[in-house]
Structure formats: C-alpha cells, structure tokens
Design an enzyme around this catalytic site. Structure first.
Site, PDB file in Angstrom:
ATOM      1  N   GLU A   1      -9.914 -18.125  34.569  1.00 50.78           N
ATOM      2  CA  GLU A   1     -10.426 -18.411  33.221  1.00 50.78           C
ATOM      3  C   GLU A   1     -10.719 -19.904  33.071  1.00 50.78           C
ATOM      4  O   GLU A   1     -10.143 -20.602  32.214  1.00 50.78           O
ATOM      5  CB  GLU A   1      -9.446 -17.938  32.156  1.00 50.78           C
ATOM      6  CG  GLU A   1      -9.336 -16.430  32.105  1.00 50.78           C
ATOM      7  CD  GLU A   1      -8.528 -15.916  30.910  1.00 50.78           C
ATOM      8  OE1 GLU A   1      -7.742 -16.688  30.347  1.00 50.78           O
ATOM      9  OE2 GLU A   1      -8.697 -14.744  30.552  1.00 50.78           O
TER      10      GLU A   1
ATOM     11  N   GLU B   1      -9.268  -8.399  33.296  1.00 47.70           N
ATOM     12  CA  GLU B   1      -7.993  -8.364  32.575  1.00 47.70           C
ATOM     13  C   GLU B   1      -8.203  -7.699  31.220  1.00 47.70           C
ATOM     14  O   GLU B   1      -9.206  -7.955  30.558  1.00 47.70           O
ATOM     15  CB  GLU B   1      -7.500  -9.784  32.241  1.00 47.70           C
ATOM     16  CG  GLU B   1      -7.031 -10.624  33.377  1.00 47.70           C
ATOM     17  CD  GLU B   1      -6.554 -12.001  32.866  1.00 47.70           C
ATOM     18  OE1 GLU B   1      -6.230 -12.128  31.665  1.00 47.70           O
ATOM     19  OE2 GLU B   1      -6.534 -12.925  33.679  1.00 47.70           O
TER      20      GLU B   1
HETATM   21  C1  GAL Z   1      -5.427 -14.623  30.158  1.00 50.89           C
HETATM   22  C2  GAL Z   1      -4.936 -15.213  31.456  1.00 50.89           C
HETATM   23  C3  GAL Z   1      -3.755 -14.451  32.037  1.00 50.89           C
HETATM   24  C4  GAL Z   1      -2.768 -14.124  30.964  1.00 50.89           C
HETATM   25  C5  GAL Z   1      -3.465 -13.357  29.859  1.00 50.89           C
HETATM   26  C6  GAL Z   1      -2.545 -12.931  28.751  1.00 50.89           C
HETATM   27  O1  GAL Z   1      -6.017 -15.614  29.382  1.00 50.89           O
HETATM   28  O2  GAL Z   1      -5.956 -15.251  32.412  1.00 50.89           O
HETATM   29  O3  GAL Z   1      -3.169 -15.237  33.051  1.00 50.89           O
HETATM   30  O4  GAL Z   1      -2.233 -15.299  30.462  1.00 50.89           O
HETATM   31  O5  GAL Z   1      -4.462 -14.157  29.305  1.00 50.89           O
HETATM   32  O6  GAL Z   1      -3.233 -12.221  27.744  1.00 50.89           O
END
Ligand code: GAL
Length: 687
Positions: free
Chosen positions: A166, A324
């Site tokens: 990110e 994610e």
């Molecule tokens: C994203 C990040 C992850 C985790 C996730 C939690 O921004 O890439 O490592 O922190 O959020 O929602």
C-alpha cells in the site's frame, strides 16, 4: 529521481500470468508465519488446505525479522514457509519485505524519516516510516528486494512479486528535505526554466516570484494559503515519487526475475487521494486492490462496488486481484462493525462479479499482539469452532465452484470519468465553497447509476470513449484541452454526455479559462455561467422540470447560467437568488447530446435525471431487480458465455424473472425464475 530502468532486453511478453499455477480463482490472504511458533504454522497449512487456500502474500512486514542486524540475514522461517506452502500446492505473492524499515536502519539513518508540512518528523515505532525519495533508504530497500529475488526467484511457490505494501497509505505526502530536493528536480524536468514555472504558478501574485529553482519549497505550513499550483504540482510530484519508488523496486526484481509478474496493492477508495492510480496502470503486471467496508456507510455495498470498478478501470478492464479485505470487523475505524452472517461471502463475490479473479484477506491468522490484534482474520482468536472460520471454509468452496469465470470481463456501456488531478485541484483551498468533496460527487452519480442497475466503467478524460453510450463527468474542475475535446467527441459520435457543476473551469496549471464558465465545455454544453452562487450550510433551493422528476431539491452549489442558441432548459430554479434561471440544460450535439447540471440535486432528483439519461442513451441495465439487489455480468472473452451475478443486499427474499441457466453455487438449473434469498448471492451461467 529514477536510477534504474527496465533493461532493454526485458521482454514483457515473457512475463508469465500471475495465476499460471492456479486452477480457477485465487483464494487466500496475508500470511505472517513469523509471528507464530512451529506447531501453529503446521496447523496453518492443514487449515489452509481445508479452506481451499491457494495463494498467500508473505513477508510484507518482515524486514526486521529477515535482517535483524545490518547485513545479518536469517532466512530460516521464510525458507521453511516457502517450502511448506509449495508442498501444500499454495502459491505465494512474495513481498519485497520493504514495507517498514527495521529500527536499526532508522536509528543509523534518521535522515530517511518522512516529515509533515509543519516539520514534524514521523518516527519509527509504527510502520511505513521512510521517505520514498531518500537515496539512502532507496539503496537499502533495493538491496532487500534484490536479496528476495536472488533467494526465491526460482522457487516453485513464487507466483508474483508484491512490491512493498500500500505505497503511500500512511505517508502520501512527505515534506522532508529529500522530498524537497526531488520536488525541485521534478519541477526542473517539467518546466526547464524557472520563468516557465513562474508563469505556470502565477507567482507575480503575492510576491512569490522565484529567481531560481533552488528557492522553491514543498507546500510547507505557511501564514496564509500556499500557492494553489504549487500545491497541485506537489500532488502530481508526490504521486510520481511514490510510483517511482515502486518502479525502482520492480525494475530491480525484473533484472533478476524477468519472467515473474509484479504488482503492488492499491487502495482505490480507502486512502487513495495521494496516488493517481490511472497513471500507475501501465507499470503493474496485474492490478491488485485492497478494500475495507466503512462501518458508518449505510450503503457500503455501493462503495464496495465503486472501489471494485475503480480497480477494474485502472486495469483497463482486465481481471484484477482483490489483495485484501476483511472477514469481519477491522480495528481502525472509530466504531468497527462485525459483519452479519453471509456478508463476508457477499462482499467477496461482489468483487468477483466486478472483475476480481482472486479473493484475499488481511490476514490469515488473527494476531495475538500488536496494533492489529482486534482486526478480524480467516482464523480468528477463538479458533475454528466459529462463524468466521465456517464462512472462510464456505467461501473457499464457493470460489472453487466459480472457477470458470476466471479471465472473463465485465462489459459496460456507461463511463464515469474519474480524474485525480481534477480531484486534487477541485479541493484546493480558497474556492467558492470549502464544502465540495470531489469523491462525494463521483459517489452520488455512481450510486444513481447503481440504483438503475447500470454497470459503469471508470475512465479518465483521456480514455478512448468510443465504446460508451453514456459518459458522465462529475465536477471535472480541471481538464486539459485534449481531455475536453475527447469528451466532446463522444457526444458528436452519439453518446449522451453529462457534465456537472464546477467542471472545465481551469487548465492543467489551475488557471481559469476566461469568457464565462465552464470554459472547457462552454461550446459542448451551449451554456455560459457568469457567476457562482454557492449555497450556505443547510440552504437548499427547489428545481423544477420533468427531467428531475417535477420538483427536486438541490444544495451546495448554484450558478447564474445563460443558455446559447439551441440549448434547451430542462429544469430551472424555482426559488432563491436565481429563481427562474436554468439549473439543468440539454443540447443536441452531432448524433448525441450534452447535458449540464449547474447544481447538486438531492437523491430523488438525481435519480430521476439519471433515469432520463439512461433512457436517452439506450444503455441497458444488467438486470432489473428490487432496490438493493445488484445484478452484474461477466462475459467470456469470446463473448459466448455470460455469468450473471445477483447479490441481494436487502433483508427481503426476492425472485428475479427472465433468468435461465445453471446456478453455479448450488448447481441447480434455473428456468425463468431465480430466487435470491435475503443477503444471498446467486451466480448463473446463462443459457
Ligand atoms: C491495510 C494494510 C494491512 C492491514 C490492513 C488492515 O491497509 O495493507 O497490512 O494493516 O490494512 O485493515
């Protein structure tokens, strides 16, 4: 800024597909085995197989574990992980391990820490504490990426490179000295001479004239309003600097593993204002997106759809990876929300419906310690006798049943223009109103189209619009001449084009186009606005006209608009300072039409208007269901097969009519009527 480039010998066609070793769709998440003892890691692999996991992101935040002291490398756990995942037929999106520098590095080189506009240093102890422009950090990061590529480049579990994480999430804008130096280099390249910079920034105003590029600073904290073009260029520079960091890491990997695809995870709606992702597209071998639903958003499924459509837009329509999302609650919103039964499956398949070929989560196993211990995961603290684990297993089998949709595409005849420079510029300070939020305008038009069942592609002002019958440009405040001409051509060619207030106002230097607003679109729309009349908080006006449903309410913005010959007034202000003046106009252009909305209609008025635009343009919805039931199609590349996704976001069961084929999740034949229970998803390979 860039010091490495892709070698001349690089052959893009030799890069293998990221999912070459997978059957069907990808399924998995971030895996952080270094947080757990051996027996848990053994259980992990057993459970992954039970859930049908076939791809994991590994080593994202592992730098300090892999290199505990400078130059001292410990690969043991990662070697074991790669081998055991391979033995279980699980592929790996292997990270460069650079997402957070180890504490020894920031202690030795505190100069790599980023800074806020007021000079505050962002220290280590959280994550992402590095300046992407700092040459010392860059050297260390590239060395780490190269080590990963050298060690694992030939490992059979390696599917793709996951660069950093990110990029720009926490530090989209860095005001450190290294950023300032890189900004000046970027400006030298853009303007060549300081006179051109002075011209572009309008520095005769407020005695800002620069004698030398060396006098220029980033937009630091100042007594009164930083020069707007300086801010805008710093936004452009910052997005480029983040992309440059990605490219440098990618090119380092490419030198060693030219056949392995590379990506980084984007955040198309959650934290995105920093990065012009459309300008990142061509550097990603596959687009990957992260998405988290927002608890306070009553229509979070619509926000999810927008995020997915933005990912698909950045991917130019190609399938993409959902890198994610969350099985249930996250931990970083003011009040986090546990997902309802069925919601996780519905969220996941909504992304698939809109073009994702992989569904992944943050993270595999919920952490015991650290800042994210209350963030849900595929394996929760409470273990496997849980709703979350059962939904993890159910989702795995659902995705297996949907394997045949892989590679297919979403086809849309409506385009929604989203442009980052326009967003940056529209929200600069000292504007007619400070209340305008660009993404709110995008979202309300997106929602109105979603309500009509119309699938949209997100595009930029420079995208070839030939395939679209309806083109919507919400608040395209900044547009260059080519972009404006491109949009006008769409109308000439037969599309219905809709442009909304505060569009086409400035050129790419944020200089006003003179002669009446909206300068870039005056001819296309056949209107001339002489003055803006922004509304006060809680002030509304009435707008009347058949096209807005008779009598509609508007807020935020009005303007005194005159129509030119041949332009029809389709709705006017009924009250307020502009009573009797045009609010919505329409003009025949070539074989299409151009509509202008000089105000912000509230939902029912906008719904009526969008209904009219959809009807006029002939764009067919993907299906008609009750409100809150989403229908989207993916189509095979040869056009022979379509898959209809029906997602019921409501509490009421429903039946869709006119659907026939095989429902893939249940395996049943569908003849005419498709029952979609409350909260459920159905996917039909259409006959
Ligand atoms: C994203 C990040 C992850 C985790 C996730 C939690 O921004 O890439 O490592 O922190 O959020 O929602």
């Amino acid at each position: 800024m860039r010091r490495r480039t892709t070698p001349d010998s690089f052959d893009a066609t030799a890069v293998r597909p990221w999912n070459a070793q997978l059957d069907g769709l990808g399924y998995g998440g971030d895996y952080n085995p270094e947080q757990w003892p051996a027996e848990v890691r053994d259980e992990d692999v057993r459970l992954m197989r039970e859930a049908g996991v076939n791809i994991l992101s590994v080593a994202i935040f592992s730098w300090a574990t892999l290199e505990p002291r400078e130059g001292e490398l410990d690969w043991t756990w990662l070697d074991e992980t790669m081998d055991s995942l391979h033995a279980a037929s699980i592929q790996v999106a292997l990270a460069t391990a650079t997402a957070s520098p180890p504490p020894w590095l920031t202690r030795k080189h505190p100069e790599i820490l980023p800074r806020l506009a007021d000079g505050t240093v962002l220290h280590q102890g959280g994550r992402q504490a590095y300046a992407v422009t700092h040459p010392v950090h860059r050297d260390y990061a590239l060395r780490m990426a190269a080590r990963m590529a050298e060690r694992y480049g030939d490992h059979p579990a390696l599917a793709l490179w996951h660069v950093d994480n990110e990029i720009g999430c926490h530090v989209p804008r860095d005001y450190s000295d290294s950023a300032a130096a890189a900004f000046r280099d970027w400006l030298r390249e853009r303007y060549t001479t300081v006179d051109r910079l002075n011209e572009a920034w309008g520095t005769t105003f407020w005695s800002q004239r620069y004698a030398d590029f060396d006098d220029v600073l980033p937009p630091l904290t100042v007594p009164a309003i930083v020069n707007p073009t300086q801010q805008l260029d710093f936004d452009r520079f910052s997005s480029d600097a983040l992309l440059d960091y990605y490219r440098d890491l990618r090119d380092t990997l490419r030198e060693i593993t030219p056949h392995v695809p590379t990506t980084t995870n984007l955040m198309t709606t959650t934290a995105t204002k920093g990065m012009d992702y459309f300008s990142w597209s061509d550097d990603l071998d596959v687009v990957a997106n992260d998405h988290y639903t927002i608890a306070a958003d009553d229509e979070r499924h619509v926000e999810l759809a927008l995020s997915a459509d933005l990912a698909r837009g950045v991917a130019h329509g190609a399938p993409w990876i959902l890198m994610e999302h969350s099985t249930s609650a996250v931990n970083w919103q003011p009040r986090n929300r546990t997902k309802a039964p069925g919601e996780m499956l519905r969220n996941s398949l909504q992304h698939v419906a809109r073009g994702a070929d992989s569904v992944m989560f943050f993270q595999w196993r919920q952490s015991r310690a650290g800042a994210e211990k209350y963030h849900s995961a595929m394996v929760p603290h409470a273990g496997t006798d849980t709703d979350v684990w059962r939904s993890t297993v159910d989702l795995g089998s659902a995705l297996q049943r949907l394997g045949e949709v892989r590679g297919s595409r979403v086809v849309a005849r409506a385009a929604l223009i989203v442009d980052y420079p326009a967003w940056w510029a529209a929200e600069l300070d000292s504007h007619p109103t400070q209340e305008l939020r660009y993404m709110d305008e995008v979202r309300s038009w997106y929602t109105a189209l979603w309500d009509q069942g119309v699938t949209v592609d997100t595009v930029t002002p420079h995208t070839d619009l030939a395939g679209y019958d309806l083109v919507v440009a919400p608040t395209l405040y900044l547009v260059d001449d080519e972009g404006a001409a491109n949009i006008a051509r769409a109308a000439e060619r037969g599309a219905t084009v809709a442009v909304t207030f505060f569009s086409g106002i400035v050129d790419s230097h944020d200089h006003v186009r003179l002669g009446g607003y909206p300068g870039a679109f005056r001819d296309l729309l056949g209107v001339r606005t002489e003055e803006f009349y922004p509304l006060q908080a809680a002030e509304t006006v009435h707008v009347t006209g058949k096209a807005v449903g008779g009598d509609a309410t508007a807020d935020l913005w009005t303007e005194k608009t005159h129509v030119l010959d041949g332009t029809e007034v389709v709705a006017s202000y009924d009250d307020g300072a502009l009573a009797g003046h045009p609010a919505v106009t329409r003009r025949n252009v070539g074989s299409g039409a151009a509509w202008y909305m000089g105000t912000r209609l509230e939902r029912s008025g906008l719904d009526a208007l969008v209904g009219r635009l959809v009807e006029e343009s002939g764009v067919a919805p993907d299906g008609i269901g009750p409100a809150g039931v989403e229908i989207v199609r993916r189509r095979s590349n040869d056009g022979a097969t379509t898959w209809l996704f029906a997602l019921n976001h409501t509490d009421a069961d429903t039946t869709l009519h006119g659907v026939s084929g095989i429902e893939l999740l249940g395996g049943d034949a569908v003849v005419g009527d498709l029952a979609v229970p409350a909260g459920a998803v159905r996917v039909v390979r259409e006959a």
